[in-house]
Scaffold this motif. Structure first.
Motif, PDB file in Angstrom:
ATOM      1  N   HIS A   1       0.833  -1.197   0.000  1.00 50.89           N
ATOM      2  CA  HIS A   1       0.000   0.000   0.000  1.00 50.89           C
ATOM      3  C   HIS A   1       0.878   1.261   0.000  1.00 50.89           C
ATOM      4  N   LEU A   2       1.884   1.231   0.864  1.00 55.39           N
ATOM      5  CA  LEU A   2       2.827   2.351   0.917  1.00 55.39           C
ATOM      6  C   LEU A   2       3.502   2.549  -0.441  1.00 55.39           C
ATOM      7  N   LEU A   3       3.915   1.424  -1.038  1.00 52.41           N
ATOM      8  CA  LEU A   3       4.619   1.516  -2.325  1.00 52.41           C
ATOM      9  C   LEU A   3       3.729   2.206  -3.365  1.00 52.41           C
ATOM     10  N   HIS A   4       2.464   1.778  -3.442  1.00 56.02           N
ATOM     11  CA  HIS A   4       1.538   2.422  -4.382  1.00 56.02           C
ATOM     12  C   HIS A   4       1.464   3.914  -4.104  1.00 56.02           C
ATOM     13  N   ASP A   5       1.222   4.255  -2.838  1.00 59.06           N
ATOM     14  CA  ASP A   5       1.056   5.658  -2.478  1.00 59.06           C
ATOM     15  C   ASP A   5       2.331   6.462  -2.745  1.00 59.06           C
ATOM     16  N   MET A   6       3.469   5.874  -2.427  1.00 54.52           N
ATOM     17  CA  MET A   6       4.732   6.607  -2.589  1.00 54.52           C
ATOM     18  C   MET A   6       5.080   6.793  -4.064  1.00 54.52           C
ATOM     19  N   ILE A   7       4.807   5.752  -4.871  1.00 59.75           N
ATOM     20  CA  ILE A   7       5.085   5.895  -6.303  1.00 59.75           C
ATOM     21  C   ILE A   7       4.154   6.953  -6.895  1.00 59.75           C
ATOM     22  N   ASN A   8       2.891   6.939  -6.472  1.00 62.49           N
ATOM     23  CA  ASN A   8       1.948   7.970  -6.928  1.00 62.49           C
ATOM     24  C   ASN A   8       2.439   9.362  -6.580  1.00 62.49           C
ATOM     25  N   LYS A   9       2.978   9.505  -5.402  1.00 55.92           N
ATOM     26  CA  LYS A   9       3.333  10.828  -4.890  1.00 55.92           C
ATOM     27  C   LYS A   9       4.712  11.271  -5.359  1.00 55.92           C
ATOM     28  N   PHE A  10       5.672  10.345  -5.317  1.00 56.80           N
ATOM     29  CA  PHE A  10       7.062  10.761  -5.568  1.00 56.80           C
ATOM     30  C   PHE A  10       7.676  10.134  -6.821  1.00 56.80           C
ATOM     31  N   GLY A  11       7.001   9.166  -7.426  1.00 56.63           N
ATOM     32  CA  GLY A  11       7.584   8.457  -8.572  1.00 56.63           C
ATOM     33  C   GLY A  11       8.424   7.275  -8.110  1.00 56.63           C
ATOM     34  N   ARG A  12       8.833   6.453  -9.100  1.00 56.10           N
ATOM     35  CA  ARG A  12       9.539   5.212  -8.762  1.00 56.10           C
ATOM     36  C   ARG A  12      10.992   5.427  -8.373  1.00 56.10           C
ATOM     37  N   ASP A  13      11.527   6.622  -8.704  1.00 51.40           N
ATOM     38  CA  ASP A  13      12.983   6.771  -8.641  1.00 51.40           C
ATOM     39  C   ASP A  13      13.508   7.386  -7.359  1.00 51.40           C
ATOM     40  N   VAL A  14      12.700   7.417  -6.326  1.00 51.66           N
ATOM     41  CA  VAL A  14      13.219   7.955  -5.052  1.00 51.66           C
ATOM     42  C   VAL A  14      14.395   7.074  -4.621  1.00 51.66           C
ATOM     43  N   PRO A  15      15.579   7.672  -4.437  1.00 54.62           N
ATOM     44  CA  PRO A  15      16.734   6.830  -4.092  1.00 54.62           C
ATOM     45  C   PRO A  15      16.657   6.307  -2.666  1.00 54.62           C
ATOM     46  N   ILE A  16      17.215   5.137  -2.480  1.00 55.48           N
ATOM     47  CA  ILE A  16      17.328   4.601  -1.122  1.00 55.48           C
ATOM     48  C   ILE A  16      18.732   4.938  -0.641  1.00 55.48           C
ATOM     49  N   ASP A  17      18.836   6.086   0.005  1.00 64.50           N
ATOM     50  CA  ASP A  17      20.131   6.565   0.463  1.00 64.50           C
ATOM     51  C   ASP A  17      19.981   6.908   1.948  1.00 64.50           C
ATOM     52  N   PHE A  18      20.609   6.089   2.779  1.00 68.65           N
ATOM     53  CA  PHE A  18      20.416   6.264   4.211  1.00 68.65           C
ATOM     54  C   PHE A  18      21.576   6.991   4.873  1.00 68.65           C
ATOM     55  N   GLY A  19      22.312   7.764   4.064  1.00 68.71           N
ATOM     56  CA  GLY A  19      23.334   8.617   4.644  1.00 68.71           C
ATOM     57  C   GLY A  19      24.678   7.934   4.757  1.00 68.71           C
ATOM     58  N   PRO A  20      25.640   8.697   5.283  1.00 72.71           N
ATOM     59  CA  PRO A  20      27.036   8.252   5.241  1.00 72.71           C
ATOM     60  C   PRO A  20      27.345   7.030   6.103  1.00 72.71           C
ATOM     61  N   LYS A  21      26.501   6.726   7.066  1.00 73.00           N
ATOM     62  CA  LYS A  21      26.857   5.655   8.004  1.00 73.00           C
ATOM     63  C   LYS A  21      26.133   4.339   7.721  1.00 73.00           C
ATOM     64  N   VAL A  22      25.302   4.346   6.689  1.00 73.02           N
ATOM     65  CA  VAL A  22      24.559   3.112   6.387  1.00 73.02           C
ATOM     66  C   VAL A  22      24.791   2.720   4.929  1.00 73.02           C
ATOM     67  N   ASN A  23      25.730   1.821   4.730  1.00 74.13           N
ATOM     68  CA  ASN A  23      25.976   1.357   3.360  1.00 74.13           C
ATOM     69  C   ASN A  23      25.121   0.145   3.017  1.00 74.13           C
ATOM     70  N   ILE A  24      24.974  -0.727   4.009  1.00 78.81           N
ATOM     71  CA  ILE A  24      24.094  -1.879   3.758  1.00 78.81           C
ATOM     72  C   ILE A  24      22.689  -1.408   4.108  1.00 78.81           C
ATOM     73  N   GLU A  25      22.022  -0.890   3.098  1.00 76.48           N
ATOM     74  CA  GLU A  25      20.747  -0.214   3.317  1.00 76.48           C
ATOM     75  C   GLU A  25      19.601  -1.157   3.634  1.00 76.48           C
TER      76      GLU A  25
END
Ligand code: SF4
Ligand code: SF4
Ligand code: SF4
Lengths: 796, 179
Positions: A115-139
C-alpha cells in the motif's frame, strides 16, 4: 543475433549484461556481490534449515480449542491428539492454526508495505533513491539476504513485494483441507512466513524512510534523534486535537504538512495511538504519542479527540461507535478498514468538512492520503469549538452512583483477560477509597469485555478511568524518535564485543501491550538490562509504554541512557515495521564484523546468528497475529524470544531439552568435528509467568556457544545475579554453561567452583583453581560453531 | 445439572472438560498417584498461608516444581528440600515426554497438581497435558480457586469474598492426601 530464452527473455550476445524481458526491461545489474545459494527461497528451499531448528526446538502445542471447524466434515474433536475426518491430527492442526495466524500477521505487514509503495510511487515516482546517509551502506540487509536484490530506488521494491505475495499465496494454499499433514512441515512453512514477515517489515520501513526523510544517519539522526512527548497528559485539550490510530503513516504525515504549511502547528495538537504515532513523530516534530494500543479504548472514551483519523491495523472494531459517543468525527483512510462509511475520496473538501462538522455523517472514507490533512485539520478546528465545555469523564455523582450500584457479582472478573477483581475495588471506592480502582488502570488492558457482562450496566472502563484521572492527567513521559537503521559504523564498533560476549547481549522489547500486570513491567525490563550494559532496542508499543515511567530523578529511560547501538543504549528503533532493523543489526554483525556473504545467503547467516549473536527479543504483551509472525521471523533467523504469559495462547512454542545431549550437537567448521555444546540458546520461544521470571530467562537466552571465556563470565554473572535478585536462588542449570574456570566471574570464582564441586560433583584442582572434570565440553577459543555441513573448511 | 463456568468464561476447550470436586475427593485422587508432582506458580506468593500449604504437601513427599518466581517464597521460608525452580512452559514440554527423567532422575510423573498459577497460563499447560500426555496417561488436577476445564478435576470458582472457605478447603485437601 539475440537469443530467446525461457519466459520471453531476450539475451543479446554482444551486450553481455543486457537482457530484455517482454513487458519489462531488466537493466544492467551492478555486480555487488556474487549470488548466494538461496535467492528468493520458495516453500521448500530452506526446509533443511527449518528442520535443524525444529529438531532441536521441538514444536510444543497447547491447544486453545480442542476442535476444528474449518470444513463441513466437522466439527471434529481432536482431543488427545485424535484425527479429524480429513485425517489431520491435533498437533498438525495446531501447526496449521499457527500458520494461519502468521499468514494474517505477515499479510498485514506485506499489504501495508505494498500500500505504501503504491502511495509513494503515486506521490514521488519510482525513482526515489534509497540513500540512508554516510553511516549506512548496507541499506537493506534482509532484502539483500532473502531476495538477492540491492535496492537502489523505491521502484525496486515491486519485485520484492511480488515475491512475498506469491509466497504468501502458496503458504495460504497449504492451509486448505487435504494439504499438509505434518506438524513439522506446517512449522517449516510458518518459519518461512515469519521470514517473509521480516522482509515485509523492512521493505515497508525502507519505503517510508526513503520517501519521508525519516531519521537514518544524517546529522542529528541515530543516537542523537530528539525526544518527543508521550502520555495522555501531554495533550493540550484546550486546542483542537486530532488523534491518528494505526500503522500506515501517509495520512498522518499529510496532516503534519497541512499544519506546517498553514502555520497551525502550534494551534492544533496532533497525537497518535500505536505505531502511526511513532511514525508520525519521525516525520513531524510537533506530533505527540498519546498512548500505545492498550489505552486506545480509554483515550477514545475520554473524548480527547476532536477528530479521529484511522489507517490500518490495531484499530478497535467499534471505533466508529466510540467516536459517535464523544461527538468526534472519524476519517477512515485505508480500504482495509472502512467501517461502513461512505467513500468521499476526491469529493469537495468544503462539503466533506461541512458534513462532518454538522454531524450529518459520523465519518467518511478518504483513500487518497494527500486529501486527508486539509479535511482533518479544518474539521478539528470547527468541531473543537462545538465540543468546548463537554466532558466525557464521569462526574463525581455518576462515579459514586456506579460504584454503589455494583453488587460484587464477579461476572466482570470472569470476563476479564487479567481476572481483575473489579467488584472488590468498586466496593472499596463506595466506602471512600478509590485507590484500588485507580490501581487497576495500568493493569487493565482496555478490552472492555467486563462491560459486556455487567448486569448492572456499569461502564467499568469509565469508572476505572475516573478513579485514575488525576494520575492520567499527570502522565507525561519522553521517548526518543524512532531512529530507523542501526549504523554500519556502530556494528563495526560493537561486532567484536557482541560476538565475543563482552557486551552481554541485545535485548529487544517489541510488540503489543497485552501485559499481565501493566506497563511498568516494560519499563523494568528496559531499565534492568540497560543498566547492565546490554543494548536495548525497542519498537512498537513497548517503546511507548516504557516511556511512561520515570526514575527517582524524574528521568525516563530514554533520558537516562544514550541512544547509540552500544553497551547501555536504549534505542527506539521505531514502529512495528522498524523492528526489521533489529534483524538487520544481527545480520550486519555477520556481514560487516564476520565478513559473511549476504546475497541470497539466508541459511548461513541464520546459522551464524543462532550460534554467535547473543540477542533475545521480548514481546511481553504480544497479542496480535503480527506478533506471532514477528516472533517466528526472529526464530528462523536464529534469535530467541521471550513472551509474557498471555503468549501461551499462541498455542505453539519452541523449546529445547538440555537433558537430551544429542540435540545439542554442533559442528566445528574448522575441521568438521562434532561437538556437544551447552544449550545456548535453550529456547527459541518461551513464555514466563511473571516479569521476575523473565529477567534471568532473557539473560540466559543471550548465551551462545561462541562466547569467549571473558564474555561467558559476564553473561553468567548477569544470569546468576538476576536469578538471585528475582528468584532468590541460583539458577538450577548455571553449571551447564561453565566450560572452564575462566568462564566464572573472578569475584565469585572460588565460591562457584566450590558449588560445582559440592553440588555437581565436578573435580576441581584447587592448587591451580582449574576444573579437571565436569563440563559438557572444554573451552576452545578457536571453536567455529555451525549447524551446516557445507561450511566445514577441511574435513578431519 | 448446573455446569460450572470456566474462570475465563470463554475458555471452553471442547467435548472433554474436567469436573469440579470437593477437597476430600481431590485429596484422595492425589493419594492414588504413584509419582505425583506439585507444580506451583507465582500467585502462591500472595500470602504465607498458601505457601505453607505447598510446603505441607511437599513434606508429604510430593516433590515441588516452583515455576514463575515462586521459588523466592520457598527460599524465604527456608524450605527447599524437594523444591526445584522450573519454567512452567519448559516443564510442561518435559511432562509431555514419557521418556523424561523427572526432577530427580526417577522418571516422568503420572500425576500433576497445579497450584498458585496464573489462570490462563495454567489452563494452556493443562491443555497440553490433556491433549498430548496421554500415553501413558498423565492425570492433572488444579487446586486453585478457579474452575479449570482443562484439568481432570478442580474446585469451582471461588470468589475473593470466600477466601476463608477456600483456605478451609485447602486445609481439608492436605489432610486427605495420604502417603
Ligand atoms: S479440516 Fe479436517 S479436522 Fe477440520 S473440520 Fe474439516 S475434517 Fe475436521
Ligand atoms: S459485573 Fe458489574 S455488578 Fe458485577 S462485580 Fe462487576 S462491576 Fe460489579
Ligand atoms: S477492560 Fe480492563 S478491567 Fe475490563 S475486562 Fe478488559 S482488562 Fe479487564
Amino acid at each position: 543475433m539475440e537469443e530467446i530464452k525461457k519466459g520471453g527473455i531476450f539475451a543479446i550476445p554482444e551486450l553481455q549484461n543486457v537482457r530484455i524481458n517482454i513487458g519489462e526491461i531488466i537493466e544492467e545489474e551492478e555486480e555487488w556481490e556474487p549470488m548466494g545459494p538461496h535467492p528468493m527461497p520458495r516453500i521448500a528451499t530452506l526446509r533443511d534449515w527449518d528442520f535443524k531448528l525444529l529438531n532441536r526446538y521441538k514444536p510444543f502445542y497447547a491447544p486453545l480449542c480442542d476442535m476444528c471447524c474449518l470444513c463441513t466434515y466437522g466439527k471434529c474433536d481432536l482431543t488427545g491428539n485424535k484425527k479429524g475426518a480429513c485425517g489431520i491430527r491435533m498437533d498438525a492442526q495446531q501447526g496449521r492454526i499457527v500458520l494461519l495466524a502468521c499468514l494474517i500477521g505477515c499479510s498485514a505487514h506485506c499489504a501495508h508495505g505494498r500500500h505504501l509503495l503504491h502511495d509513494m510511487i503515486n506521490k514521488f515516482g519510482r525513482d526515489v533513491p534509497i540513500d540512508f546517509g554516510p553511516k549506512v551502506n548496507i541499506e537493506a540487509p534482509l532484502t539483500r539476504l532473502v531476495c538477492g536484490i540491492k535496492p537502489k530506488t523505491i521502484g525496486d521494491y515491486d519485485k520484492v513485494f511480488s515475491y512475498i505475495e506469491e509466497q504468501i499465496v502458496q503458504l495460504a494454499d497449504a492451509l486448505h483441507t487435504g494439504q499438509e499433514g505434518s506438524y513439522m512441515d506446517f512449522e517449516s512453512k510458518t518459519l518461512h512466513m515469519g521470514m517473509l514477515d521480516s522482509l515485509s517489515k523492512e521493505a515497508a520501513d525502507i519505503l517510508q524512510i526513503a520517501c519521508y526523510g525519516m531519521p537514518t544517519s544524517f546529522a542529528g539522526d541515530g543516537p542523537d534523534v530528539p525526544l518527543v512527548d508521550v502520555g495522555i497528559g501531554t495533550i493540550d485539550t484546550n486546542k483542537p486535537v486530532i488523534i491518528v490510530i494505526g500503522h500506515n503513516v501517509p495520512p498522518a504525515a499529510d496532516i503534519g504538512v497541512y499544519l506546517t504549511e498553514n502555520r497551525l502547528d502550534d494551534k492544533v495538537e496532533l497525537g497518535g495511538i500505536c505505531c502511526t504515532s511513532i511514525d508520525t513523530t519521525r516525520v513531524y516534530n510537533k506530533a505527540k504519542v498519546v498512548s500505545a494500543l492498550g489505552r486506545q479504548l480509554r483515550v477514545l472514551r475520554a473524548g480527547i479527540a476532536d477528530v479521529v483519523v484511522i489507517d490500518e491495523q490495531c484499530i478497535r472494531a467499534d471505533v466508529l461507535e466510540l467516536c459517535q459517543h464523544t461527538h468526534s468525527p472519524m476519517i477512515a483512510t485505508n480500504d482495509k478498514a472502512m467501517h461502513g462509511l461512505v467513500d468521499r475520496t476526491d469529493d469537495d473538501p468544503d462539503k466533506i468538512v461541512d458534513d462532518l462538522v454538522s454531524g450529518r455523517v459520523l465519518g467518511v472514507v478518504i483513500l487518497e492520503p494527500d486529501q486527508v490533512g486539509e479535511v482533518a485539520v479544518r474539521t478539528a478546528l470547527q468541531v473543537d469549538k462545538k465540543r468546548k465545555g463537554l466532558s466525557y469523564i464521569l462526574s463525581d455523582a455518576e462515579f459514586t452512583r456506579y460504584v454503589n450500584d455494583c453488587i460484587q457479582c464477579g461476572s466482570c472478573t470472569l470476563a476479564c483477560p487479567n481476572g481483575l477483581r473489579i467488584g472488590k475495588a468498586n466496593k472499596s471506592a463506595a466506602a471512600g477509597n478509590v485507590k484500588p480502582l485507580a490501581d487497576l488502570f495500568d493493569i487493565c488492558v482496555g478490552c472492555g469485555r467486563c462491560e459486556q457482562v455487567c448486569k448492572k450496566h456499569i461502564p467499568i472502563v469509565d469508572v476505572v478511568t475516573k478513579a485514575a484521572y488525576p494520575q492520567l492527567k499527570a502522565e507525561k513521559g519522553k521517548m526518543r524518535v524512532g531512529r530507523g537503521p542501526v549504523w554500519d559504523s556502530e556494528i563495526r564498533d560493537v561486532g567484536a564485543p557482541l560476538v565475543l560476549g563482552t557486551i552481554p547481549g541485545i535485548i529487544a522489547p517489541i510488540g503489543c501491550g497485552n501485559y499481565p500486570n501493566g506497563t511498568k513491567d516494560a519499563w523494568l525490563i528496559v531499565k534492568e538490562f540497560a543498566e547492565r550494559n546490554y543494548i536495548v532496542t525497542l519498537t512498537g508499543c513497548m517503546a511507548i509504554d516504557c516511556a511512561l515511567w520515570k526514575d527517582e530523578e524524574g528521568k525516563t529511560l530514554y533520558e537516562a541512557h544514550h541512544g547509540g547501538f552500544d553497551a547501555g543504549g536504549v534505542l527506539n528503533i521505531g514502529s512495528c515495521v522498524s523492528n526489521a532493523h533489529i534483524h538487520d543489526a544481527a545480520i550486519k554483525v555477520a556481514s560487516i564484523f564476520a565478513g559473511r556473504p549476504l546475497r541470497g545467503n539466508y541459511e548461513e547467516i541464520a546459522d551464524y546468528i543462532l550460534s554467535r549473536v547473543g540477542a533475545c527479543g521480548v514481546a511481553w504483551g504480544a497479542m496480535s497475529q503480527k506478533a506471532a509472525s514477528i516472533a517466528t521471523g526472529f526464530n528462523r533467523l536464529g534469535v530467541p524470544a521471550v513472551v509474557g504469559p498471555h503468549g501461551v495462547k499462541y498455542r505453539r512454542a519452541f523449546m529445547g531439552r538440555p537433558d537430551i545431549k544429542e540435540d545439542w550437537t554442533l559442528i566445528d567448521a574448522t575441521d568438521g568435528s562434532k561437538v556437544y555444546v551447552e544449550p545456548g540458546p535453550q529456547d527459541l520461544l518461551v513464555a514466563c509467568e511473571t516479569v521476575e521470571e523473565a529477567m534471568p530467562m532473557m539473560a540466559k537466552l543471550c548465551i551462545r556457544p561462541s562466547d569467549t571465556d571473558r564474555g561467558r563470565s559476564i553473561k553468567l554473572t548477569h544470569y546468576i545475579d538476576l536469578s538471585l535478585k528475582y528468584l532468590n536462588t541460583y539458577p538450577p542449570d548455571w553449571h551447564l554453561f561453565v566450560r572452564t574456570a575462566s568462564d566464572l566471574p573472578i569475584a565469585t570464582r572460588n565460591e562457584l567452583l566450590k558449588k560445582l564441586e559440592d553440588e555437581q560433583s565436578w573435580k576441581i584442582d584447587w592448587k591451580t583453581k582449574k576444573i579437571v572434570e565436569g563440563p559438557i565440553r572444554a573451552y576452545n577459543p578457536s571453536f567455529n560453531p555451525t549447524n551446516l555441513e557445507r561450511l566445514i573448511r577441511r574435513k578431519k | 445439572m448446573v455446569m460450572e463456568i470456566p474462570f475465563d468464561v470463554a475458555n471452553i476447550a471442547g467435548p472433554e472438560i474436567g469436573g469440579t470436586a470437593p477437597p476430600e475427593v481431590i485429596g484422595s485422587y492425589i493419594t492414588s498417584a504413584k509419582r505425583p508432582l506439585l507444580v506451583v506458580g507465582s500467585e502462591l506468593l500472595r500470602g504465607d498461608f498458601f505457601l505453607d500449604i505447598a510446603i505441607e504437601i511437599g513434606k508429604k513427599g510430593i516433590p515441588i516444581a516452583a515455576t514463575g518466581h515462586s521459588m523466592k517464597g520457598f527460599v524465604e521460608k527456608e524450605y527447599t528440600e524437594n523444591v526445584t525452580y522450573y519454567n512452567l512452559h519448559e516443564l510442561t514440554n518435559c511432562l509431555r515426554d514419557p521418556n523424561w527423567k523427572g526432577l530427580d532422575g526417577g522418571g516422568n510423573y503420572d500425576f500433576v497438581i497445579f497450584y498458585g498459577i496464573l489462570y490462563y497460563y495454567a489452563s494452556q499447560m493443562l491443555s497440553c497435558i490433556k491433549n498430548f500426555a496421554t500415553e501413558p496417561l498423565m492425570r492433572a488436577v488444579s487446586i486453585d480457586q478457579y474452575y479449570h476445564p482443562n484439568a481432570r478435576m478442580s474446585f469451582t470458582n471461588i470468589s475473593p469474598r470466600m477466601e476463608e472457605e477456600y483456605k478451609d478447603m485447602l486445609r481439608k485437601l492436605v489432610g486427605s492426601i495420604k502417603r
